[in-house]
Design an enzyme around this catalytic site. Structure first.
Site, PDB file in Angstrom:
ATOM      1  N   LYS A  44       0.876  -1.181   0.000  1.00 56.03           N
ATOM      2  CA  LYS A  44       0.000   0.000   0.000  1.00 56.03           C
ATOM      3  C   LYS A  44       0.909   1.226   0.000  1.00 56.03           C
ATOM      4  CE  LYS A  44      -3.506   2.823   0.632  1.00 56.03           C
ATOM      5  NZ  LYS A  44      -4.482   3.078  -0.461  1.00 56.03           N
ATOM      6  N   CYS A 130      -1.424  11.078  -6.169  1.00 55.22           N
ATOM      7  CA  CYS A 130      -1.487  11.665  -4.832  1.00 55.22           C
ATOM      8  C   CYS A 130      -2.085  13.073  -4.918  1.00 55.22           C
ATOM      9  CB  CYS A 130      -0.093  11.707  -4.231  1.00 55.22           C
ATOM     10  SG  CYS A 130       1.078  12.461  -5.323  1.00 55.22           S
TER      11      CYS A 130
HETATM   12  C1  LIG Z   1      -6.474   8.807  -3.861  1.00 55.86           C
HETATM   13  C2  LIG Z   1      -5.341   9.076  -2.890  1.00 55.86           C
HETATM   14  C3  LIG Z   1      -5.873   8.976  -1.459  1.00 55.86           C
HETATM   15  C4  LIG Z   1      -4.868  10.493  -3.125  1.00 55.86           C
HETATM   16  C5  LIG Z   1      -4.160   8.131  -3.144  1.00 55.86           C
HETATM   17  C6  LIG Z   1      -4.350   6.677  -2.686  1.00 55.86           C
HETATM   18  C7  LIG Z   1      -5.340   5.924  -3.516  1.00 55.86           C
HETATM   19  C8  LIG Z   1      -6.542   5.489  -3.004  1.00 55.86           C
HETATM   20  C9  LIG Z   1      -6.962   5.741  -1.605  1.00 55.86           C
HETATM   21  O1  LIG Z   1      -6.209   5.400  -0.657  1.00 55.86           O
HETATM   22  O2  LIG Z   1      -8.088   6.301  -1.469  1.00 55.86           O
HETATM   23  N1  LIG Z   1      -7.444   4.820  -3.775  1.00 55.86           N
HETATM   24  C10 LIG Z   1      -7.171   4.539  -5.103  1.00 55.86           C
HETATM   25  O3  LIG Z   1      -7.995   3.930  -5.824  1.00 55.86           O
HETATM   26  N2  LIG Z   1      -5.988   4.943  -5.622  1.00 55.86           N
HETATM   27  C11 LIG Z   1      -5.056   5.638  -4.892  1.00 55.86           C
HETATM   28  O4  LIG Z   1      -3.995   5.993  -5.449  1.00 55.86           O
END
Ligand SMILES: CC(C)(C)CCc1c(C(=O)O)[nH]c(=O)[nH]c1=O
Length: 311
Positions: A44, A130
């Protein structure tokens, strides 16, 4: 028949792994992927400090995929560095992927310094989906910022590193991103991250299905395969051949993997379907891909990688 692949200078005995964010939050999940038929795992996305993430429900599965606004919950980069450094001892010669994401350039560089100072010997995946400064789109859609980040990153970090990209939908954006990416010694690009800010509705209750962001969230699964394949192939067509491609998005069967490889992918990552089926999915996917290769007379993925025909 072999589904082996080479990526970022390492050899893998097959071409499939988890997508960051799925089955990779803690050591239990990472070991489950490690002990499956997956070639390796990615963590993650780690941040400088651990994060609780958004209030639940923040993930929901639908008939054709998933929607999530997790909010980057993770145990912090130090947790993942410690886990992978130990795992490398238990599995000498195996290459693992560490995903990281800072909330600004300074944080990205601080994360990379921690990686440099650690025993980590694998591949870094920098998540460019991000968040950015308020008022600007996510980093992956802010091309000048992508350019500035990559310039600063490659000034200080000289080991294998790839970037996780959001999906693009305009040919000019493929051109503009490829022009930037081709300036840097990237090991690979990983297309795609979820399709941002989708909305799924429960008709009975006339309500959204996730709590954060009034129900808006990233879309994954079957919904996104056409976009994923297009992004893989668009970058395959445009990038220097020494920048490889990881294909992510919409993989449920060996056929979907075959299509990602036909579009140019050297490795594929499985997200939503892995969440649904668990790591045992990699046994089914391997068997299905090998059956397709046997049927078509291919002995390795290089026999057909990138060889999509046009009309
Ligand atoms: C969307 C962010 C929280 C900025 C980055 C982490 C992330 C998330 C998340 O942790 O919400 N979900 C996704 O489908 N892709 C991602 O890259």
């Amino acid at each position: 028949i072999s589904t082996a692949t080479t990526l970022a200078g390492s050899n893998f005995d097959n071409c499939m792994m988890n997508a960051s964010g799925v089955y990779c939050m803690d050591s239990d999940e990472l070991l489950a992927v490690e002990n499956s038929k997956a070639a390796t795992f990615v963590t993650k996305s780690g941040t400088l400090q651990p994060r609780k993430g958004n209030p639940e429900p923040r993930y929901f599965e639908t008939e054709f995929g998933s929607i999530n606004s997790m909010g980057l919950p993770n145990n912090g980069v130090d947790y993942y560095l410690d886990f992978v450094s130990q795992d490398q001892i238990n599995h000498p010669g195996k290459t693992y992927f560490l995903s990281i994401t800072g909330f600004n350039l300074a944080e990205d560089l601080e994360l990379l310094q921690k990686v440099t100072d650690s025993d980590f010997a694998g591949v870094v995946e920098l998540n460019l989906s991000c968040p950015n400064v308020p008022g600007k789109p996510q980093t992956g859609y802010d091309f000048e910022t992508v350019d500035a980040i990559l310039k600063a990153v490659f000034d200080v970090y000289h080991k294998p590193l790839g970037v996780k990209l959001p999906p693009y939908f305009d040919i000019i954006h493929f051109d503009q991103m490829a022009e930037i990416l081709n300036k840097y010694p990237l090991s690979y690009v990983n297309s795609i991250n979820s399709i941002g800010n989708g909305l799924y509705i429960n008709d009975d209750t006339e309500t959204v299905v996730i709590k954060p962001k009034q129900g808006f969230g990233g879309i994954g699964g079957e919904y996104v395969k056409p976009t994923a394949l297009a992004n893989v192939h668009a970058f395959y067509q445009r990038l220097n051949k020494d920048i490889q491609i990881i294909g992510t998005g919409g993989i449920q069967t060996g056929k979907d993997i075959f299509e990602h490889i036909l579009c140019g992918a050297s490795m594929v990552q499985v997200g939503t379907a892995l969440m649904v089926e668990g790591p045992v999915i990699f046994e089914r996917l391997t068997a299905e891909l090998e059956a397709i290769m046997a049927e078509k007379g291919y002995s390795s993925i290089e026999d057909f990688r990138g060889k999509l025909n046009y009309l």
